[in-house]
Design a protein around this motif. Structure first.
Motif, PDB file in Angstrom:
ATOM      1  N   ARG A   1       4.387   7.891  10.652  1.00 10.19           N
ATOM      2  CA  ARG A   1       5.546   7.060  11.014  1.00 10.19           C
ATOM      3  C   ARG A   1       5.163   6.007  12.044  1.00 10.19           C
ATOM      4  O   ARG A   1       5.693   4.897  12.045  1.00 10.19           O
ATOM      5  CB  ARG A   1       6.683   7.943  11.527  1.00 10.19           C
ATOM      6  CG  ARG A   1       7.386   8.679  10.391  1.00 10.19           C
ATOM      7  CD  ARG A   1       8.466   9.608  10.903  1.00 10.19           C
ATOM      8  NE  ARG A   1       9.166  10.257   9.794  1.00 10.19           N
ATOM      9  CZ  ARG A   1      10.050  11.223   9.942  1.00 10.19           C
ATOM     10  NH1 ARG A   1      10.355  11.662  11.154  1.00 10.19           N
ATOM     11  NH2 ARG A   1      10.639  11.748   8.885  1.00 10.19           N
TER      12      ARG A   1
ATOM     13  N   ASP B   1       6.292   1.117   4.268  1.00 10.67           N
ATOM     14  CA  ASP B   1       6.936   2.403   4.016  1.00 10.67           C
ATOM     15  C   ASP B   1       5.931   3.536   4.226  1.00 10.67           C
ATOM     16  O   ASP B   1       4.760   3.436   3.846  1.00 10.67           O
ATOM     17  CB  ASP B   1       7.466   2.440   2.584  1.00 10.67           C
ATOM     18  CG  ASP B   1       8.406   3.604   2.387  1.00 10.67           C
ATOM     19  OD1 ASP B   1       9.596   3.462   2.757  1.00 10.67           O
ATOM     20  OD2 ASP B   1       7.935   4.676   1.919  1.00 10.67           O
TER      21      ASP B   1
ATOM     22  N   THR C   1       5.556   6.245   2.790  1.00 14.05           N
ATOM     23  CA  THR C   1       5.022   6.870   1.562  1.00 14.05           C
ATOM     24  C   THR C   1       3.731   6.183   1.095  1.00 14.05           C
ATOM     25  O   THR C   1       3.023   6.714   0.253  1.00 14.05           O
ATOM     26  CB  THR C   1       6.040   6.800   0.414  1.00 14.05           C
ATOM     27  OG1 THR C   1       6.373   5.420   0.207  1.00 14.05           O
ATOM     28  CG2 THR C   1       7.282   7.602   0.720  1.00 14.05           C
ATOM     29  N   LYS C   2       3.443   5.015   1.648  1.00 12.58           N
ATOM     30  CA  LYS C   2       2.219   4.311   1.252  1.00 12.58           C
ATOM     31  C   LYS C   2       1.029   4.696   2.127  1.00 12.58           C
ATOM     32  O   LYS C   2      -0.036   4.106   2.043  1.00 12.58           O
ATOM     33  CB  LYS C   2       2.445   2.795   1.325  1.00 12.58           C
ATOM     34  CG  LYS C   2       3.508   2.310   0.362  1.00 12.58           C
ATOM     35  CD  LYS C   2       3.483   0.822   0.179  1.00 12.58           C
ATOM     36  CE  LYS C   2       4.245   0.366  -1.045  1.00 12.58           C
ATOM     37  NZ  LYS C   2       5.588   0.958  -1.174  1.00 12.58           N
TER      38      LYS C   2
ATOM     39  N   ASP D   1      -1.452   7.748   4.238  1.00  8.35           N
ATOM     40  CA  ASP D   1      -1.995   9.109   4.226  1.00  8.35           C
ATOM     41  C   ASP D   1      -2.887   9.278   5.474  1.00  8.35           C
ATOM     42  O   ASP D   1      -3.192   8.288   6.151  1.00  8.35           O
ATOM     43  CB  ASP D   1      -2.825   9.334   2.948  1.00  8.35           C
ATOM     44  CG  ASP D   1      -3.050  10.815   2.657  1.00  8.35           C
ATOM     45  OD1 ASP D   1      -2.572  11.669   3.436  1.00  8.35           O
ATOM     46  OD2 ASP D   1      -3.712  11.117   1.651  1.00  8.35           O
TER      47      ASP D   1
ATOM     48  N   LYS E   1       6.596  17.551   4.522  1.00  5.10           N
ATOM     49  CA  LYS E   1       6.186  18.065   3.224  1.00  5.10           C
ATOM     50  C   LYS E   1       4.736  18.524   3.375  1.00  5.10           C
ATOM     51  O   LYS E   1       3.877  17.742   3.771  1.00  5.10           O
ATOM     52  CB  LYS E   1       6.293  16.965   2.168  1.00  5.10           C
ATOM     53  CG  LYS E   1       5.989  17.459   0.768  1.00  5.10           C
ATOM     54  CD  LYS E   1       6.063  16.317  -0.243  1.00  5.10           C
ATOM     55  CE  LYS E   1       5.646  16.755  -1.636  1.00  5.10           C
ATOM     56  NZ  LYS E   1       4.273  17.274  -1.709  1.00  5.10           N
TER      57      LYS E   1
END
Lengths: 763, 156
Positions: free
Chosen positions: A146, A155, A157-158, A160, A196
């Motif tokens: 974040r 975002d 989600t892009k 890692d 997650k």
């Protein structure tokens, strides 16, 4: 008192619960960094080696990330050779995507409120902390993701994490964790519900082989064990303890002892008496000296007159003879299925034997030792303890202070095996430090260790098996007599507890129409404790050698017999057949960790395949089989034995198949099985404690022998079944099946059945 | 009490101790070298193994008065950077579990290889039988010694 036996339920851990957030809460008290009810990720500032102030992200007690990129992970369980200082931290590191080379691991002091349960026994650590460790890592990972998302305005989600960096997928953009700390500190800490966890295929460390973090320090002699702890002005104490449990000091002549150069003073310790308890020292007389040698020499010169007490007439050989008679009686029925008497009456064949196993000592190569400083009502300890919280509580009680006044530092343990769960040696240090006003290191000698252990109880058992006219095993009666661990706290206890009975007796899993499990009275005359795999050792020795005899009587090979008796795939429950007895299931709900016959069958089939079960062997050589689930881990074992003309036993190969759920650190699973076979081989072939007139007759590694390299099992092959099931521990499960598998192999090689441990083929 | 001057890891140490004080306690309590461990005090377990002129001795049962001008080497002096071939082999095979007996095992193994550069498995077993390991790392110890001796090790 917080002295839990290895099979009692522990406080479970939730990483976002109050107990894991103390540092955060403490910080918030002073920092006021609370905005909109959200807790922010900052905890403290640290400094690098040049004294530069570093911002540090520490959203939970287990880990922190500093702005120089260093990740610090707290190891809160005791390291005694099982590799837990590596295996739990690597779970965190893997989940967060840290660079393992930049991870520093620090050992937690004993503090249950802060870290959750730290009592390291019962093969609990990975089972209990796998999920919380992953969650701890995942929370930090999400926080760093974040932070990068905020900085890069993309975002989350892009993104890692990988090798200590946040990376943007499909791009070369990346940023070190440390460089994201400042931004992360401005963000709220994610809740567990927001994270997650990684999918298994994304693990980099879990399921692979990671060398232990202390490896280099160990091989260079830099690793710090309990015996290596030092503080300035420290004196050494060596104690002469009453040779009989429950005895006390009548009088002391310390004239000769005080004349030894370097001796500072002599102090008498008033111990527990009877019951001996799991949490008080024995009575004795301590010599305090400038160095260990002076203390040992002077201790041997003490002239002490003892009040020996009620156990002075105890002889273990006589008790064994008495118990052989006792187990022939009906006893107290603890589990009942069907009608065993009818099965026996209708049997075509009845097999009945009595099994004997001796007292055992832990004999950690590092004898118990502890260092204590007591000043102005507070105390600091350094000790090789498996149970820092229990020890802390015991010291606080002994000194009459609050637990918060006791700081319990945990060193590496030079072996534990259950011995160092007990705080008696730590209490001795605390008592002597308080009494003398000096920093005191209590050093046990090997003689002290062998003579004053919390012993693994000797055991007398009788098993009756009945085979009906259909050649089926129709009845199983298992009679058990041994002094109980519980008797150490309460002398009125004369029968095994539910927890002890569960370890290889009341958990008999086989499909037999009639089962009686009965217990008998056996008084305790020593301090009884728990030793790696506990009652599984004698109980599985008896049950799994009897199963081999049953297979022979039925004309089946042992593997086919076991698979048939396990029956169809199902979950076994025991409660409905138990009488005034519970089934603790190693501290877990049976719904969460069921007894699955399919998993047991798979390990049996695997070990049979890998060992070449059924192959022909040269004369004097044979394979033997045993399988047992303990501490929720399924294990099958085949031992290859070679017995020479002069009856010398050698063990060229041992094969283990194990289902411990998802494997965390594969190398340490293998090493636990390698070591478990050797540990069990000591009991099978070498070790016995005997007691005469209340005194233990052995005192060092000449009388109390453990396996040495020439006699040790040679090749130990470990096959770990691939599994996604919840991970379970492997510290203890290797031990129980080895000895019966060896006994069964010896029978196949020689025609001689083993009913008494340690094995002696010359009688 | 008596004064002794002993050479440990190439460094001279002057100590004033009891004549019968075992070398182990001189090393640990007086000189402060903690890598050598106490296990039994009777030369039965090998945890205290050090070298006296390249020969493995059990320091727990070796009085200071018997050292004379002998050169003592402890685990701290076996190599400069922990890179003695035996230590490197120990790391390669991740031999230790608890680690407590391992410095004694390593010192015993290093002394063995000095006397016998290519020991057979049986010779290793005989030479190492005085060193107990309660964790049961014997097979990895053997593999590491074979490795350090340059003998090919088959995975077992």
């Amino acid at each position: 008192m917080n002295i839990l036996t290895p099979f009692q339920k522990r406080k479970t851990a939730r990483v976002d619960s109050e107990i894991f957030s103390v540092s955060r809460r403490d910080f918030l008290k002073t920092s006021g960094l609370l905005t909109g009810g959200l807790i922010l990720g900052v905890s403290f500032f640290s400094c690098d080696s040049k004294g530069k102030k570093l911002a540090t992200l520490a959203p939970n007690v287990y880990l922190s990330v500093a702005s120089d990129g260093k990740v610090t992970i707290v190891a809160h369980r005791s390291e005694m050779g099982q590799g837990i200082r590596t295996s739990l931290p690597l779970i965190i590191a893997d989940e967060m995507g840290a660079d393992w080379n930049k991870v520093e691991i620090i050992q937690a002091e004993g503090d249950e409120k802060k870290y959750g349960n730290q009592n390291t026994d019962g093969s609990f650590s990975v089972r209990m902390f796998y999920k919380p460790m992953r969650e701890a890592g995942a929370i930090v990972r999400l926080l760093l993701l974040r932070a990068a998302a905020k900085e890069w305005q993309i975002d989350v989600t892009k993104l890692d994490t990988q090798n200590g960096q946040v990376i943007q997928l499909g791009s070369s953009r990346k940023k070190d964790f440390g460089d994201l700390v400042q931004t992360a500190l401005s963000l709220p800490v994610p809740k567990v519900s927001e994270i997650k966890l990684k999918d298994r295929q994304h693990f980099n460390m879990i399921g692979k082989e990671t060398p232990i973090i202390d490896l280099h320090d160990i091989v260079t002699g830099k690793a710090v064990f309990g015996i290596d702890a030092i503080v300035e002005g420290m004196k050494i104490a060596v104690i002469k303890r009453c040779p009989v449990v429950g005895g006390s000091v009548k009088s002391v002549n310390d004239r000769k002892a005080l004349a030894v150069p370097g001796v500072v003073k002599v102090i008498t310790i008033k111990g527990a008496g009877l019951p001996a308890t799991l949490s008080r020292p024995l009575s004795g007389v301590a010599v305090i000296a400038e160095n260990t040698w002076a203390a040992i020499k002077a201790r041997d010169l003490l002239e002490v007159e003892w009040e020996l007490g009620a156990n002075a007439s105890y002889n273990s050989a006589i008790q064994i003879e008495e118990l052989k008679q006792v187990v022939g009686q009906e006893g107290t029925l603890r589990r009942k299925r069907g009608d065993f008497d009818a099965a026996k009456a209708n049997a075509k064949k009845v097999i009945e034997h009595t099994y004997i196993a001796p007292y055992l000592a832990h004999a950690t190569i590092e004898p118990p030792c502890a260092l204590a400083i007591v000043t102005n009502g507070s105390c600091e300890i350094w000790a090789c303890t498996q149970n820092p919280q229990g020890a802390r509580d015991a010291v606080a009680k002994e000194l009459g202070v609050a637990a918060e006044k006791v700081k319990m530092n945990v060193t590496l343990l030079g072996g534990g095996f259950g011995r160092k769960s007990k705080p008696d040696f730590i209490l001795e240090a605390a008592i002597l430090a308080k009494e003398s006003g000096l920093p005191i290191k209590v050093q046990w000698t090997r003689e002290d260790d062998i003579r004053h252990d919390y012993y693994h109880a000797m055991s007398v058992q009788r098993i009756v098996a009945t085979i009906d006219s259909q050649n089926k095993l129709s009845g199983w009666a298992h009679h058990i007599a041994n002094p109980s661990i519980s008797a150490t706290e309460d002398q009125a206890v004369v029968q095994p507890s539910d927890g002890e009975l569960m370890l290889g007796a009341s958990d008999f899993p086989y499909n037999v129409p009639a089962i009686n499990i009965a217990t008998h009275d056996a008084k305790a005359h020593l301090r009884i404790g728990w030793l790696r795999s506990v009652r599984n050792i004698p109980q599985v020795f008896a049950a799994a050698t009897m199963l081999d005899e049953i297979a022979e009587a039925r004309g089946l090979d042992a593997v086919a017999n076991a698979l048939e008796l396990l029956g169809e795939d199902r979950h076994i429950t025991f409660e409905q057949e138990l009488i005034k007895t519970t089934y603790p299931n190693y501290g877990e709900k049976i719904e969460d960790y069921p007894w699955e016959t399919s998993r047991m069958k798979k390990v049996i089939e695997r070990v049979a395949k890998e060992s070449g079960w059924g192959k022909s062997m040269p004369a004097g050589s044979a394979l033997g089989f045993a399988a047992h689930k303990s501490f929720l881990t399924y294990v099958a074992c085949v031992v290859e034995v070679k017995v020479s003309q002069d009856k010398k036993i050698s063990i060229p190969n041992v094969y283990y198949a194990v289902d411990c759920g998802l494997a965390v650190n594969v190398d340490r699973i293998k090493s636990q099985f390698e070591g478990g076979a050797q540990f069990s081989a000591s009991f099978a072939l070498k070790s016995a404690i005997t007691v005469k007139n209340g005194e233990v007759e052995q005192s060092n590694f000449d009388g109390y022998q453990i396996i040495r390299m020439p006699d040790s099992p040679k090749q130990i092959h470990v096959y770990i079944l691939d599994s996604d099931a919840k991970p379970t521990g492997v510290g203890e499960p290797p031990v129980p099946p080895f000895t019966p598998a060896l006994c069964n192999a010896i029978y196949a090689a020689t025609g001689k059945r083993i009913y008494t441990l340690p094995i002696d083929l010359t009688v | 009490m008596a004064k002794y001057s002993i050479l440990v890891n190439g460094k001279k140490h002057d100590v004033d101790v009891m004549e019968d004080m075992p070398l182990l306690w001189v090393l640990r309590d007086i000189i402060g070298l903690k890598g050598t461990k106490f296990g039994c005090g009777k030369a039965l377990c090998g945890a205290c193994t050090v070298h006296l002129n390249d020969t493995a001795i059990r320091s727990c049962s070796f009085p200071i008065s018997a050292i004379g001008y002998g050169k003592v080497t402890t685990i701290e002096g076996l190599s400069e950077a922990g890179d003695h071939p035996v230590q490197e082999a120990w790391e390669k095979f991740v031999v230790p579990q608890c680690g407590y007996c391992q410095t004694g095992q390593i010192m015993n193994a290093a002394a063995l290889l000095k006397k016998n550069a290519k020991p057979s498995e049986q010779e290793i077993e005989q030479a190492m039988q005085g060193n107990l390991c309660r964790c049961g790392t014997y097979n990895r110890i053997k593999a590491a010694i074979l490795e350090a001796a340059g003998t090919p090790v088959t995975a077992g």
